[in-house]
Design an enzyme around this catalytic site. Structure first.
Site, PDB file in Angstrom:
ATOM      1  N   ARG A   1      -8.141   7.689  -5.296  1.00 18.59           N
ATOM      2  CA  ARG A   1      -6.870   8.088  -4.700  1.00 18.59           C
ATOM      3  C   ARG A   1      -5.981   8.650  -5.817  1.00 18.59           C
ATOM      4  NH1 ARG A   1      -4.544   2.824  -2.156  1.00 18.59           N
ATOM      5  NH2 ARG A   1      -2.838   4.233  -1.581  1.00 18.59           N
TER       6      ARG A   1
ATOM      7  N   SER B   1      -2.604   8.146  -6.372  1.00 15.17           N
ATOM      8  CA  SER B   1      -1.390   7.445  -6.784  1.00 15.17           C
ATOM      9  C   SER B   1      -1.469   7.070  -8.261  1.00 15.17           C
ATOM     10  CB  SER B   1      -1.182   6.179  -5.950  1.00 15.17           C
ATOM     11  OG  SER B   1      -2.129   5.191  -6.293  1.00 15.17           O
TER      12      SER B   1
ATOM     13  N   LYS C   1      -9.006  -5.200  -2.397  1.00 10.75           N
ATOM     14  CA  LYS C   1      -8.260  -5.753  -1.258  1.00 10.75           C
ATOM     15  C   LYS C   1      -8.058  -4.730  -0.144  1.00 10.75           C
ATOM     16  CE  LYS C   1      -3.564  -4.921  -3.039  1.00 10.75           C
ATOM     17  NZ  LYS C   1      -3.090  -4.096  -1.914  1.00 10.75           N
ATOM     18  N   ASP C   2      -8.220  -3.439  -0.465  1.00 11.24           N
ATOM     19  CA  ASP C   2      -8.048  -2.384   0.535  1.00 11.24           C
ATOM     20  C   ASP C   2      -9.346  -1.988   1.216  1.00 11.24           C
ATOM     21  OD1 ASP C   2      -5.306  -2.201   0.011  1.00 11.24           O
ATOM     22  OD2 ASP C   2      -5.597  -0.710  -1.567  1.00 11.24           O
TER      23      ASP C   2
ATOM     24  N   THR D   1       7.576  -6.183   3.276  1.00 13.60           N
ATOM     25  CA  THR D   1       6.152  -6.402   3.050  1.00 13.60           C
ATOM     26  C   THR D   1       5.370  -5.638   4.101  1.00 13.60           C
ATOM     27  OG1 THR D   1       4.340  -8.014   2.989  1.00 13.60           O
ATOM     28  CG2 THR D   1       6.218  -8.548   4.390  1.00 13.60           C
TER      29      THR D   1
ATOM     30  N   SER E   1       2.302  -6.630   4.821  1.00 17.86           N
ATOM     31  CA  SER E   1       1.219  -7.563   5.096  1.00 17.86           C
ATOM     32  C   SER E   1       1.663  -8.698   6.015  1.00 17.86           C
ATOM     33  CB  SER E   1       0.715  -8.151   3.768  1.00 17.86           C
ATOM     34  OG  SER E   1       0.006  -9.335   3.945  1.00 17.86           O
TER      35      SER E   1
ATOM     36  N   ARG F   1      -0.043 -11.350   6.274  1.00 14.22           N
ATOM     37  CA  ARG F   1      -0.296 -12.544   5.464  1.00 14.22           C
ATOM     38  C   ARG F   1       0.952 -12.963   4.699  1.00 14.22           C
ATOM     39  NH1 ARG F   1      -0.973 -13.073   0.061  1.00 14.22           N
ATOM     40  NH2 ARG F   1      -1.139 -10.821  -0.227  1.00 14.22           N
ATOM     41  N   ARG F   2       1.517 -12.040   3.922  1.00 14.61           N
ATOM     42  CA  ARG F   2       2.695 -12.367   3.130  1.00 14.61           C
ATOM     43  C   ARG F   2       3.884 -12.747   4.014  1.00 14.61           C
ATOM     44  NH1 ARG F   2       1.637  -7.189  -0.741  1.00 14.61           N
ATOM     45  NH2 ARG F   2       0.484  -8.227  -2.420  1.00 14.61           N
TER      46      ARG F   2
ATOM     47  N   ARG G   1       6.143   0.504   3.546  1.00 14.63           N
ATOM     48  CA  ARG G   1       4.932   1.214   3.154  1.00 14.63           C
ATOM     49  C   ARG G   1       5.238   2.077   1.948  1.00 14.63           C
ATOM     50  NH1 ARG G   1       1.099   3.058   6.400  1.00 14.63           N
ATOM     51  NH2 ARG G   1       0.214   3.637   4.382  1.00 14.63           N
ATOM     52  N   GLY G   2       4.187   2.644   1.364  1.00 10.21           N
ATOM     53  CA  GLY G   2       4.355   3.513   0.204  1.00 10.21           C
ATOM     54  C   GLY G   2       3.813   2.874  -1.050  1.00 10.21           C
TER      55      GLY G   2
ATOM     56  N   VAL H   1       3.953   1.660  -5.149  1.00  6.61           N
ATOM     57  CA  VAL H   1       4.872   0.715  -5.785  1.00  6.61           C
ATOM     58  C   VAL H   1       6.219   1.356  -6.114  1.00  6.61           C
ATOM     59  CG1 VAL H   1       5.258  -0.757  -7.807  1.00  6.61           C
ATOM     60  CG2 VAL H   1       3.002  -0.706  -6.707  1.00  6.61           C
TER      61      VAL H   1
ATOM     62  N   THR I   1       7.657   3.900  -4.730  1.00  7.54           N
ATOM     63  CA  THR I   1       8.388   4.184  -3.490  1.00  7.54           C
ATOM     64  C   THR I   1       9.049   2.917  -2.955  1.00  7.54           C
ATOM     65  OG1 THR I   1       6.879   5.986  -2.908  1.00  7.54           O
ATOM     66  CG2 THR I   1       8.157   5.023  -1.119  1.00  7.54           C
ATOM     67  N   ARG I   2       8.341   1.814  -3.016  1.00 11.05           N
ATOM     68  CA  ARG I   2       8.891   0.555  -2.502  1.00 11.05           C
ATOM     69  C   ARG I   2      10.070   0.083  -3.350  1.00 11.05           C
ATOM     70  NH1 ARG I   2       3.801  -2.888   0.022  1.00 11.05           N
ATOM     71  NH2 ARG I   2       2.571  -1.077   0.632  1.00 11.05           N
TER      72      ARG I   2
ATOM     73  N   CYS J   1      -6.691  -5.495   8.064  1.00  8.00           N
ATOM     74  CA  CYS J   1      -5.341  -5.617   7.522  1.00  8.00           C
ATOM     75  C   CYS J   1      -4.376  -6.284   8.512  1.00  8.00           C
ATOM     76  CB  CYS J   1      -4.800  -4.258   7.095  1.00  8.00           C
ATOM     77  SG  CYS J   1      -4.907  -3.020   8.373  1.00  8.00           S
TER      78      CYS J   1
END
Length: 317
Positions: free
Chosen positions: A25, A27, A96-97, A140, A142, A144-145, A162-163, A165, A167-168, A255
């Site tokens: 990717r 990024s 994880k993805d 988040t 997720s 899960r989180r 979303r986005g 790191v 961007t967040r 996910c």
């Protein structure tokens, strides 16, 4: 003598290949991971190694929740297609993805040494989770989180973010969120540690399956690549993520499955802790177990089947 002869044959086979193309990717973080793989391979392969940037569906849509537009495969499918089409020789993923089921024709059996597996909180005014005001907005992507934090602070508002790191963090600074929760591995790789407000242990917030692990995928009939990857594989990491991913596979998780699982070595034993949440996040199912490190997959089966039985399918959306 046999071992030396084996290594010599592998070295000769490597020399037949003129170059290696790695798919990744685009990024900033993904390219850091791809370059880590490139550096490891360059230790044993002296010819040209290139990185090809591939834009995935997960990168193109940074608004909707992943579970609503295709799941984990959005970050890997296009890269895998390039691999199957032989446009690239290797694919680098954040483990994880990746979906729990391997794509036909491909194999993921090589992992670099795991980075930090845990989660961190970044917030305005440097407020830790317990100091955030009621109704503060936590970002988040997720379930899960969200559910893990909800059980600690049910008075906060959890909102999709979303986005990448950067961007967040930008959204946080713009006041759209009061805090965000991210993987420490990503923050560390981007040298943004100074922004961390709070670091959670793997017991406080059990990580996502494979979190902090860089996975390298190749075609299952590419013997040269398979042998090369054996040389850079970190065996302890492989053992641990094998157990974790078996849990995910048994639960048929994606996910939208609120599951955390983390395995680690204790001498010659492997310990696996895992938790699963109901669809609404109100019920938590937890289990931990230990086994011989050679039985990592079997350990994952034990833990996964326990959670599946205990939850009675109440985790599926």
């Amino acid at each position: 003598f046999i071992q030396l002869n084996y290594n010599y044959e592998i070295y000769i086979s490597f020399m037949k290949r003129k170059n290696i193309t790695i798919g990744s990717r685009g990024s900033k973080l993904a390219l850091i991971y791809a370059n880590k793989v490139k550096d490891k391979i360059s230790e044993i392969f002296s010819s040209t190694i290139e990185i090809k940037i591939i834009k995935t569906s997960g990168d193109e849509n940074q608004i909707d929740r992943l579970s609503e537009i295709g799941g984990k495969g959005l970050f890997s499918k296009k890269i895998e297609m390039e691999l199957l089409n032989k446009s690239i020789d290797l694919a680098v993923h954040a483990l994880k993805d990746m979906p729990s089921v391997e794509t036909d024709g491909l194999i993921t059996s090589c992992f670099l040494k795991r980075n930090f597996p845990n989660d961190v909180l970044i917030s305005k005014n440097n407020l830790t989770l317990d100091k955030l005001k009621p109704s503060s907005i936590v970002g988040t992507s997720s379930y899960r989180r969200e559910y893990q934090l909800m059980h600690k602070r049910g008075d906060l508002i959890y909102k999709l973010i979303r986005g990448n790191v950067d961007t967040r963090i930008k959204k946080l600074n713009e006041g759209l969120y009061d805090s965000i929760i991210l993987s420490k591995a990503g923050i560390d790789s981007l040298n943004l540690n100074k922004l961390i407000t709070q670091e959670f242990s793997v017991e406080e917030i059990i990580p996502s399956v494979g979190q902090g692990t860089i996975a390298i995928q190749c075609r299952n009939d590419d013997k040269e690549m398979i042998e090369l990857l054996k040389k850079i594989n970190h065996e302890e990491t492989k053992i641990c993520v094998t157990a974790e991913r078996k849990v995910l596979k048994i639960l048929e998780g994606d996910c939208d499955t609120a599951i955390g699982a983390f395995a680690f070595m204790e001498k010659k034993k492997i310990r696996l802790i895992a938790e699963l949440y109901s669809v609404d996040g109100k019920k938590r199912y937890f289990f931990e177990s230990t086994n011989d490190f050679q039985l990592a997959k079997e350990l994952g089966e034990i833990v996964g089947n326990f959670l599946k039985k205990k939850s009675e399918g109440n985790y599926k959306r």
